[in-house]
Design a protein around this motif. Sequence first.
Motif, mmCIF file in Angstrom:
data_model
loop_
_atom_site.group_PDB
_atom_site.id
_atom_site.type_symbol
_atom_site.label_atom_id
_atom_site.label_comp_id
_atom_site.label_asym_id
_atom_site.label_seq_id
_atom_site.Cartn_x
_atom_site.Cartn_y
_atom_site.Cartn_z
ATOM 1 N N SER A 1 0.813 -1.218 0.000
ATOM 2 C CA SER A 1 0.000 0.000 0.000
ATOM 3 C C SER A 1 0.844 1.265 0.000
ATOM 4 N N GLU A 2 2.149 1.128 -0.178
ATOM 5 C CA GLU A 2 3.024 2.302 -0.212
ATOM 6 C C GLU A 2 2.641 3.212 -1.369
ATOM 7 N N ARG A 3 2.940 4.499 -1.203
ATOM 8 C CA ARG A 3 2.677 5.463 -2.269
ATOM 9 C C ARG A 3 4.003 6.087 -2.694
ATOM 10 N N ASN A 4 4.566 5.600 -3.782
ATOM 11 C CA ASN A 4 5.772 6.200 -4.351
ATOM 12 C C ASN A 4 5.802 5.921 -5.848
ATOM 13 N N PHE A 5 6.705 6.598 -6.543
ATOM 14 C CA PHE A 5 6.732 6.493 -8.004
ATOM 15 C C PHE A 5 7.132 5.100 -8.476
ATOM 16 N N LEU A 6 8.038 4.434 -7.733
ATOM 17 C CA LEU A 6 8.468 3.095 -8.131
ATOM 18 C C LEU A 6 7.300 2.109 -8.060
ATOM 19 N N ARG A 7 6.529 2.180 -6.956
ATOM 20 C CA ARG A 7 5.393 1.274 -6.820
ATOM 21 C C ARG A 7 4.328 1.568 -7.872
ATOM 22 N N LYS A 8 4.111 2.862 -8.158
ATOM 23 C CA LYS A 8 3.118 3.232 -9.167
ATOM 24 C C LYS A 8 3.540 2.740 -10.547
ATOM 25 N N GLY A 9 4.839 2.833 -10.839
ATOM 26 C CA GLY A 9 5.327 2.330 -12.117
ATOM 27 C C GLY A 9 5.116 0.828 -12.244
ATOM 28 N N GLN A 10 5.380 0.102 -11.166
ATOM 29 C CA GLN A 10 5.148 -1.341 -11.181
ATOM 30 C C GLN A 10 3.661 -1.653 -11.336
ATOM 31 N N GLU A 11 2.811 -0.820 -10.716
ATOM 32 C CA GLU A 11 1.365 -1.000 -10.871
ATOM 33 C C GLU A 11 0.956 -0.877 -12.333
ATOM 34 N N PHE A 12 1.502 0.117 -13.033
ATOM 35 C CA PHE A 12 1.187 0.277 -14.454
ATOM 36 C C PHE A 12 1.630 -0.954 -15.245
ATOM 37 N N ALA A 13 2.845 -1.450 -14.958
ATOM 38 C CA ALA A 13 3.363 -2.607 -15.685
ATOM 39 C C ALA A 13 2.458 -3.829 -15.482
ATOM 40 N N ILE A 14 2.065 -4.089 -14.242
ATOM 41 C CA ILE A 14 1.203 -5.242 -13.962
ATOM 42 C C ILE A 14 -0.172 -5.035 -14.587
ATOM 43 N N THR A 15 -0.651 -3.798 -14.578
ATOM 44 C CA THR A 15 -1.948 -3.497 -15.196
ATOM 45 C C THR A 15 -1.950 -3.878 -16.667
ATOM 46 N N PHE A 16 -0.901 -3.498 -17.390
ATOM 47 C CA PHE A 16 -0.842 -3.814 -18.815
ATOM 48 C C PHE A 16 -0.653 -5.312 -19.044
ATOM 49 N N MET A 17 0.034 -5.995 -18.124
ATOM 50 C CA MET A 17 0.143 -7.455 -18.219
ATOM 51 C C MET A 17 -1.230 -8.099 -18.064
ATOM 52 N N LEU A 18 -1.987 -7.633 -17.068
ATOM 53 C CA LEU A 18 -3.333 -8.170 -16.854
ATOM 54 C C LEU A 18 -4.200 -7.984 -18.094
ATOM 55 N N GLU A 19 -4.158 -6.787 -18.662
ATOM 56 C CA GLU A 19 -4.970 -6.505 -19.838
ATOM 57 C C GLU A 19 -4.508 -7.304 -21.052
ATOM 58 N N GLY A 20 -3.206 -7.555 -21.148
ATOM 59 C CA GLY A 20 -2.679 -8.281 -22.297
ATOM 60 C C GLY A 20 -2.833 -9.792 -22.210
ATOM 61 N N LEU A 21 -2.840 -10.332 -20.988
ATOM 62 C CA LEU A 21 -2.828 -11.785 -20.810
ATOM 63 C C LEU A 21 -4.172 -12.367 -20.396
ATOM 64 N N LEU A 22 -5.074 -11.526 -19.885
ATOM 65 C CA LEU A 22 -6.385 -12.002 -19.448
ATOM 66 C C LEU A 22 -7.492 -11.266 -20.191
ATOM 67 N N SER A 23 -8.633 -11.907 -20.307
ATOM 68 C CA SER A 23 -9.794 -11.228 -20.892
ATOM 69 C C SER A 23 -10.385 -10.262 -19.868
ATOM 70 N N LYS A 24 -11.159 -9.322 -20.348
ATOM 71 C CA LYS A 24 -11.828 -8.379 -19.450
ATOM 72 C C LYS A 24 -12.743 -9.123 -18.469
ATOM 73 N N GLN A 25 -13.430 -10.153 -18.979
ATOM 74 C CA GLN A 25 -14.331 -10.900 -18.114
ATOM 75 C C GLN A 25 -13.549 -11.584 -16.995
ATOM 76 N N ARG A 26 -12.387 -12.155 -17.321
ATOM 77 C CA ARG A 26 -11.583 -12.829 -16.308
ATOM 78 C C ARG A 26 -11.046 -11.831 -15.287
ATOM 79 N N ILE A 27 -10.622 -10.661 -15.750
ATOM 80 C CA ILE A 27 -10.152 -9.616 -14.828
ATOM 81 C C ILE A 27 -11.252 -9.260 -13.842
ATOM 82 N N LEU A 28 -12.468 -9.089 -14.347
ATOM 83 C CA LEU A 28 -13.587 -8.715 -13.474
ATOM 84 C C LEU A 28 -13.925 -9.857 -12.506
ATOM 85 N N ASP A 29 -13.864 -11.102 -12.990
ATOM 86 C CA ASP A 29 -14.138 -12.247 -12.114
ATOM 87 C C ASP A 29 -13.147 -12.295 -10.947
ATOM 88 N N ILE A 30 -11.863 -12.131 -11.249
ATOM 89 C CA ILE A 30 -10.838 -12.184 -10.201
ATOM 90 C C ILE A 30 -11.013 -11.016 -9.236
#
Length: 265
Positions: free
Chosen positions: A163-192
């Motif tokens: 739950s830290e708030r810093n630029f490094l963590r936010k950058g990692q959040e963006f990277a994981i976000t794009f991985m989720l969108e690229g590797l999972l369907s929208k329906q699967r993202i919503l289910d999880i």
Amino acid sequence: MRAVWRITVLLVLSGLSLQVFFAARIALMNVLDPQSTTFQRSEFARILRTEGRVAWAQEWVPGEQVSDNLRRAVIASEDANFADHNGVEWDALENAWKKNSAAQARAEKKRADAMARHQRAVERARKRGRPEPAAPDVTQVTAKVIGGSTITQQLAKNLFLSSERNFLRKGQEFAITFMLEGLLSKQRILDIYLNNVEWGEGVFGAQAASHHYFGLDAARLAPIQAARLAVMLPAPKRFEKSPRSPYVSGRAGTIAARMGSVELP
């Protein structure tokens, strides 16, 4: 210089290895349901540490066993463009940053004004030979922070990050976000997301929340019940104390009215 280069290369390789690890974990989520998230494990440890016991409720259910009413309500409340964006709503992030900056400036001004009033009161007390007044607790003056995160960003943070708030963590959040969108369907993202999101102290996922608040399975939620649950998501621990407050009721009515126009993935 060689030592510096070696350290640099090691850091780069470590960072790349971490991204491969995240990507592999996410790819597996196409066939395996994640049994817990980093946020849940952190909450489990916090509750156990502070209360000496854990009252925990979570039950994973397939997406088809979660009412479309809840799916529509959560999208209407949390991320209206969920079906269309690529994981990040840049305009929403910019607006949130501007509002949070303004709120922080107002909070700092209130703290400064409080300290200035205290200093004047101290000076008056000294002139009159009276005891000095106690300093105000300016730590209670905080800025109300609003988020601009999408459902996918919230899932990225809950699954893997602190739950830290810093630029490094936010950058990692963006990277994981794009991985989720690229590797999972929208329906699967919503289910999880719906199976793992927090809905109260030790209450995680749609099925546990439906039983906790309404005594129903998640598949049987009516539109207004689903809307009430959606209202709670930004601050579930606070709203759990008064789930039928005038704010929750009014906001739930607004969300229920929007649900008909929500596009499901």
